[in-house]
Design a protein around this motif. Structure first.
Motif, PDB file in Angstrom:
ATOM      1  N   GLU A 183       3.183  14.472   0.841  1.00 37.99           N
ATOM      2  CA  GLU A 183       2.190  13.761   0.031  1.00 37.99           C
ATOM      3  C   GLU A 183       2.684  12.376  -0.350  1.00 37.99           C
ATOM      4  O   GLU A 183       1.940  11.389  -0.296  1.00 37.99           O
ATOM      5  CB  GLU A 183       1.896  14.582  -1.233  1.00 37.99           C
ATOM      6  CG  GLU A 183       0.970  13.906  -2.216  1.00 37.99           C
ATOM      7  CD  GLU A 183      -0.418  13.680  -1.645  1.00 37.99           C
ATOM      8  OE1 GLU A 183      -0.972  12.591  -1.878  1.00 37.99           O
ATOM      9  OE2 GLU A 183      -0.943  14.573  -0.964  1.00 37.99           O
ATOM     10  N   LEU A 184       3.944  12.280  -0.745  1.00 41.74           N
ATOM     11  CA  LEU A 184       4.484  11.002  -1.191  1.00 41.74           C
ATOM     12  C   LEU A 184       4.694  10.022  -0.044  1.00 41.74           C
ATOM     13  O   LEU A 184       4.606   8.812  -0.237  1.00 41.74           O
ATOM     14  CB  LEU A 184       5.806  11.221  -1.937  1.00 41.74           C
ATOM     15  CG  LEU A 184       5.725  12.059  -3.215  1.00 41.74           C
ATOM     16  CD1 LEU A 184       7.100  12.231  -3.825  1.00 41.74           C
ATOM     17  CD2 LEU A 184       4.770  11.426  -4.222  1.00 41.74           C
ATOM     18  N   SER A 185       4.974  10.536   1.152  1.00 42.87           N
ATOM     19  CA  SER A 185       5.280   9.645   2.282  1.00 42.87           C
ATOM     20  C   SER A 185       4.122   9.482   3.252  1.00 42.87           C
ATOM     21  O   SER A 185       4.217   8.697   4.193  1.00 42.87           O
ATOM     22  CB  SER A 185       6.493  10.187   3.053  1.00 42.87           C
ATOM     23  OG  SER A 185       6.203  11.462   3.607  1.00 42.87           O
ATOM     24  N   GLY A 186       3.038  10.207   3.019  1.00 39.98           N
ATOM     25  CA  GLY A 186       1.956  10.229   4.005  1.00 39.98           C
ATOM     26  C   GLY A 186       1.364   8.876   4.310  1.00 39.98           C
ATOM     27  O   GLY A 186       0.997   8.583   5.456  1.00 39.98           O
ATOM     28  N   ASP A 187       1.238   7.983   3.298  1.00 44.94           N
ATOM     29  CA  ASP A 187       0.621   6.681   3.513  1.00 44.94           C
ATOM     30  C   ASP A 187       1.442   5.803   4.445  1.00 44.94           C
ATOM     31  O   ASP A 187       0.911   4.872   5.049  1.00 44.94           O
ATOM     32  CB  ASP A 187       0.454   5.951   2.172  1.00 44.94           C
ATOM     33  CG  ASP A 187      -0.670   6.546   1.346  1.00 44.94           C
ATOM     34  OD1 ASP A 187      -1.432   7.368   1.896  1.00 44.94           O
ATOM     35  OD2 ASP A 187      -0.781   6.203   0.162  1.00 44.94           O
ATOM     36  N   TYR A 188       2.737   6.076   4.546  1.00 40.03           N
ATOM     37  CA  TYR A 188       3.610   5.165   5.280  1.00 40.03           C
ATOM     38  C   TYR A 188       4.123   5.751   6.593  1.00 40.03           C
ATOM     39  O   TYR A 188       4.705   5.035   7.403  1.00 40.03           O
ATOM     40  CB  TYR A 188       4.832   4.800   4.421  1.00 40.03           C
ATOM     41  CG  TYR A 188       4.540   4.682   2.958  1.00 40.03           C
ATOM     42  CD1 TYR A 188       3.753   3.647   2.477  1.00 40.03           C
ATOM     43  CD2 TYR A 188       5.015   5.618   2.039  1.00 40.03           C
ATOM     44  CE1 TYR A 188       3.468   3.530   1.132  1.00 40.03           C
ATOM     45  CE2 TYR A 188       4.733   5.512   0.695  1.00 40.03           C
ATOM     46  CZ  TYR A 188       3.957   4.466   0.240  1.00 40.03           C
ATOM     47  OH  TYR A 188       3.664   4.363  -1.086  1.00 40.03           O
ATOM     48  N   ARG A 189       3.930   7.052   6.784  1.00 40.31           N
ATOM     49  CA  ARG A 189       4.586   7.734   7.893  1.00 40.31           C
ATOM     50  C   ARG A 189       4.279   7.077   9.239  1.00 40.31           C
ATOM     51  O   ARG A 189       5.187   6.699   9.988  1.00 40.31           O
ATOM     52  CB  ARG A 189       4.187   9.215   7.917  1.00 40.31           C
ATOM     53  CG  ARG A 189       4.825  10.015   9.046  1.00 40.31           C
ATOM     54  CD  ARG A 189       4.431  11.481   8.945  1.00 40.31           C
ATOM     55  NE  ARG A 189       4.880  12.052   7.685  1.00 40.31           N
ATOM     56  CZ  ARG A 189       6.102  12.533   7.497  1.00 40.31           C
ATOM     57  NH1 ARG A 189       6.988  12.518   8.473  1.00 40.31           N
ATOM     58  NH2 ARG A 189       6.428  13.049   6.330  1.00 40.31           N
ATOM     59  N   ARG A 190       3.010   6.943   9.587  1.00 43.50           N
ATOM     60  CA  ARG A 190       2.658   6.417  10.910  1.00 43.50           C
ATOM     61  C   ARG A 190       3.157   4.987  11.096  1.00 43.50           C
ATOM     62  O   ARG A 190       3.727   4.643  12.124  1.00 43.50           O
ATOM     63  CB  ARG A 190       1.148   6.486  11.135  1.00 43.50           C
ATOM     64  CG  ARG A 190       0.707   5.948  12.492  1.00 43.50           C
ATOM     65  CD  ARG A 190      -0.761   6.182  12.709  1.00 43.50           C
ATOM     66  NE  ARG A 190      -1.036   7.592  12.921  1.00 43.50           N
ATOM     67  CZ  ARG A 190      -0.972   8.177  14.118  1.00 43.50           C
ATOM     68  NH1 ARG A 190      -0.651   7.476  15.189  1.00 43.50           N
ATOM     69  NH2 ARG A 190      -1.238   9.456  14.243  1.00 43.50           N
ATOM     70  N   ALA A 191       2.950   4.144  10.074  1.00 46.48           N
ATOM     71  CA  ALA A 191       3.380   2.746  10.200  1.00 46.48           C
ATOM     72  C   ALA A 191       4.894   2.651  10.391  1.00 46.48           C
ATOM     73  O   ALA A 191       5.373   1.876  11.229  1.00 46.48           O
ATOM     74  CB  ALA A 191       2.952   1.954   8.969  1.00 46.48           C
TER      75      ALA A 191
END
Length: 811
Positions: free
Chosen positions: A269-277
């Motif tokens: 949840e905490l890292s989801g926004d950045y994972r793909r980038a």
């Protein structure tokens, strides 16, 4: 071991004898290794490191999810949480947390802080003990009047000087006394951006006591976490929560129809926004390292050709081929170690630049630092680089034919053909990898340009914003709150250079906002789960004028409507398109589920749509109430000025302080800064990809130049013969450049195919830009082709000016 030390000493002497070669090779490797180390430092901190909680893999975030918007997390309602807690058997503990704002007054300047109010099981779930003091007792978590607080370490150090006697002291929060009972250790935070109304980590914690009527409370505004029981998987927990959600949908369809539940591991949840980038950036720097390795391998092949006579003599004196290979690999290892050391220095420097460029929420997601795991990664990358760079040159260099090499003319031995083809293959690989990086950077830059061109529906220049929260203990009724903001607007309007002043409950691009259901008078209510939904903002006419939100039809609020409750509302174009597609909405009445009791409000005007959540999300149906209709104590002032508003910040803040010396202001930013923040992740990714692509372009150019320069040196006698037989300089240039362009064409073709395959990974990061955008691919082919042409023309032009006599003498 002694022979290994001999190899290392000899490798160092070789590096010292060829400082130019060593410097170029070390620089190329430093760029590749340094970039990989810097990006891995962020990847490690955000994606790989365990959260600093007890047994963090068992901590999960819980969300509600509307089946009308699948895959999108929604904050949790207290009634839903209570029902989940009563029925679930997969969690040891469950807790609710809500971000709020608190004004700290007393010693020092007044300051707005971010607080989390948390239920009893919050600290036990995370398993972190206070640095000093204690957490909340059971009684404090049951008593709605308990005024106790736990400070964050950073606030304790900054505001109270790290005083260990802080426990037991009373501080003023929102004009009420609160007793400090503990201080959490450094770095303790739980910042779930998706549900945070504050938009940043908390400074302190207070008890949250669920109200007695929580089971019947209809709003959704909280975040929830839980700890799985030992042996229970996330999949099992999700299955049970889905089953509970379906049961609730049958029991209370009016509230729960089309609503489900999601269970997500907290780390994800905490890292989801950045994972793909971040993974894409990690792949990009890996390509940069491969290009650097290909460059250094080419340099080593060139040096190996020059040293063929030396290697042949060593073989003639009895050195086994394995011994020669080991010596050449040791030389590669020495270069890689030097490159790794230089890369680590470069990473330390570039990490500061990366964090300065990164979005604020990225750096707050984890403590980014050079750790032992990062150092181990750098060492492993350096070792791998040595193998990649040195293996092919070492085996090729050890192939020297003793007789052919020692005798005169040995340079023309058959090994030269393998040598040349191997170097050409490295160049082709460099160009292909460079194509992928340049295409990725081009797509991201085009996407970012498209984002910059979006019309948000409001002006963003020369607008100053600041948030005010009036403490309920001091401003206890609607009249006081309405009067304060009216007085503040009047005083700010009198400041020279101010054009318009307004106030709004939720400023675009700054938070989650508020949304609710509504019904239309004269129409039957929608079936359960099909509610009419609208965002709700509270504002005045000054807000519309300050941001230049255009009135489409009808009118705005009258002066009386901005002073007294009048049951009127202004709506957005998207609400009209959705719910009044073929009729005039002016005069229609809506019952918006936001006040108690719910009173119908008349639509008096329609304003242009604005992009609220972010610049890429389509505008939502929105209703705008005048302040008396819902007299919030927390509002954001919007101040339009004639020129740059930043010099007026002190005057605006002073106008607030003249009304209330203890009233802090927060989030003082221009609207342009809010827009820049919303574009932060796109800017970060596109800037880094563009930087890596530029490095790849330079390395590819160096590789082409190096291969062609070496080829010219090898073919100098041939060139002399051609010139002596009447060939023109232009013929020589065409011959050399043509050979280089054939290599470039093969590399470009392979790179385009690879970019087409990998371009799909960028799709979710692009806005109005296809992963196969022909314009981007075309420009990449043109740019790389031009670079290849220039890099090959320089040695070709030099070769065409060689005097035939000198060239033949070279033979």
């Amino acid at each position: 071991m002694e022979s290994l030390f001999q190899d290392i000493r000899y490798a160092l002497r070789v590096c010292g004898r060829t400082p130019g070669f060593t410097a170029v090779a070390v620089l190329a490797l430093a760029l590749g290794i340094g970039a990989n180390t810097a990006i891995f430092t962020i990847v490690n901190a955000v994606l790989l490191e365990r959260l600093p909680f007890h047994d963090p893999d068992r901590i999960v975030a819980l969300w509600e999810e509307s089946t009308r918007r699948p895959g999108r997390n929604n904050v949790v309602g207290p009634s839903q949480f209570v029902r989940w807690r009563e029925r679930t058997t997969v969690f040891e503990r469950m807790a609710v947390l809500v971000d709020i704002r608190q004004n700290l007054t007393g010693s020092g300047n007044p300051e707005e802080l971010i607080a989390q109010i948390v239920t009893a099981d919050f600290f036990p779930i995370l398993g972190v003990s206070p640095l000093i003091g204690r957490t909340f007792t059971g009684e404090e978590n049951r008593d709605p009047q308990s005024n106790v607080v736990i400070l964050g370490y950073e606030l304790w150090k900054r505001r109270f000087g790290g005083d260990p006697a802080i426990v037991g002291r009373t501080i003023q929060l929102n004009a009420r006394p609160n007793t400090v009972v503990g201080v959490m250790p450094p770095g303790f935070r739980l910042f779930i951006k998706q549900g945070s109304i504050a938009g940043k980590p908390s400074d302190l914690w207070r008890p949250y006591v669920l109200p007695a009527d929580a089971r019947d409370f209809g709003g959704r505004f909280a975040q929830a976490i839980a700890r799985l029981k030992p042996g229970v998987s996330v999949r099992e927990a999700q299955a049970q929560m889905t089953s509970i959600a379906r049961a609730l949908e049958q029991e209370t369809p009016q509230r729960n129809a089309n609503w489900g539940a999601r269970v997500i591991v907290l780390h994800d949840e905490l890292s989801g926004d950045y994972r793909r980038a971040l993974l894409i950036l990690a792949g990009a720097v890996a390509f940069v390292l491969l290009i650097a390795c290909a460059n250094v391998a080419n340099l080593l092949l060139a040096r190996g050709a020059i040293r063929q006579r030396e290697i042949a003599i060593r073989a003639a004196l009895g050195a086994a081929r394995s011994r020669v290979v080991r010596q050449l690999l040791t030389e590669s290892l020495v270069l890689a170690v030097l490159g790794g050391a230089a890369g680590l220095v470069l990473a330390v420097w570039s990490l500061e630049v990366l964090l300065a460029l990164s979005p604020v929420d990225l750096t707050s997601a984890a403590h980014v630092r050079l750790s032992y795991s990062v150092l181990a990664f750098t060492g492993a990358v350096s070792l791998l680089t040595a193998i990649i760079c040195g293996l092919a040159p070492a085996f090729e260099g050890s192939r020297a034919d003793i007789q052919e090499t020692i005798k005169e003319g040995g340079r023309q031995a058959a090994g030269g053909v393998r040598h040349r083809r191997m170097r050409q293959m490295f160049v082709i690989a460099e160009i292909a990898l460079a194509v992928v990086l340049l295409v990725g950077a081009g797509l991201m830059l085009r996407s970012f340009a498209s984002l910059r061109r979006i019309d948000p529906g409001y002006s963003t220049t020369n607008i100053l914003t600041m948030r005010l929260q009036l403490p309920g203990a001091k401003y206890q009724n609607d009249e006081q709150r309405i009067r304060f903001f009216q007085s503040a607007r009047a005083r700010i309007q009198d400041i020279p250079g101010v054009q318009a002043v307004g106030a709004v409950s939720y400023l675009p691009l700054t938070g989650l906002g508020a949304g609710t259901a509504f019904t239309i008078e004269g129409q039957p209510p929608p079936p359960p789960g099909q509610d009419y939904i609208t965002d709700v903002s509270v504002c005045d006419n000054g807000y519309f004028r300050a941001l230049n939100v255009v009135l489409v039809s009808g009118r705005l609020f009258t002066e009386r409507e901005m002073r007294e409750k009048s049951n009127v509302v202004v709506v957005s174009e998207s609400l009209v398109r959705t719910y009044f597609p073929h009729e005039d909405p002016i005069g229609k009445r809506l019952s918006i589920v936001m006040n108690d009791p719910i009173v119908p409000t008349e639509i008096i005007g329609v304003v242009r749509d604005v992009r609220f959540q972010n610049l890429t999300a389509s505008p939502h149906p929105t209703t705008y109430w005048p302040h008396p209709q819902l007299a919030y104590g927390t509002m954001t002032l919007t101040v339009r000025t004639v020129t740059d508003p930043r010099p007026l910040e002190p005057a605006v803040e002073q106008a607030i302080r003249t009304l209330d010396k203890d009233q802090p202001v927060s989030d003082v930013r221009t609207m342009s800064q809010w827009v820049a923040t919303s574009l932060g992740q796109a800017r970060f990714s596109s800037t880094l990809l563009a930087t890596f692509a530029a490095v790849a372009l330079v390395l590819a150019a160096i590789g082409i130049y190096g291969v062609m320069s070496y080829a010219v040196g090898q073919r100098t006698p041939e060139i002399g013969i051609r010139l002596a037989l009447g060939a023109e300089a232009a013929d020589i240039v065409r011959m050399i450049v043509g050979g280089a362009m054939r290599l470039a064409a093969i590399g470009l073709g392979a790179g385009v195919v690879l970019a087409l395959v990998l371009g799909r990974t960028l799709t979710t990061l692009l806005y109005e830009t296809a992963g196969t955008d022909p314009v981007t691919f075309g420009w990449v082919v043109v740019v790389l082709g031009a670079v290849a042409l220039l890099a090959s023309y320089v040695p070709a032009h030099r070769a065409s000016r060689i005097a035939p006599v000198e060239a033949l003498r070279h033979q």
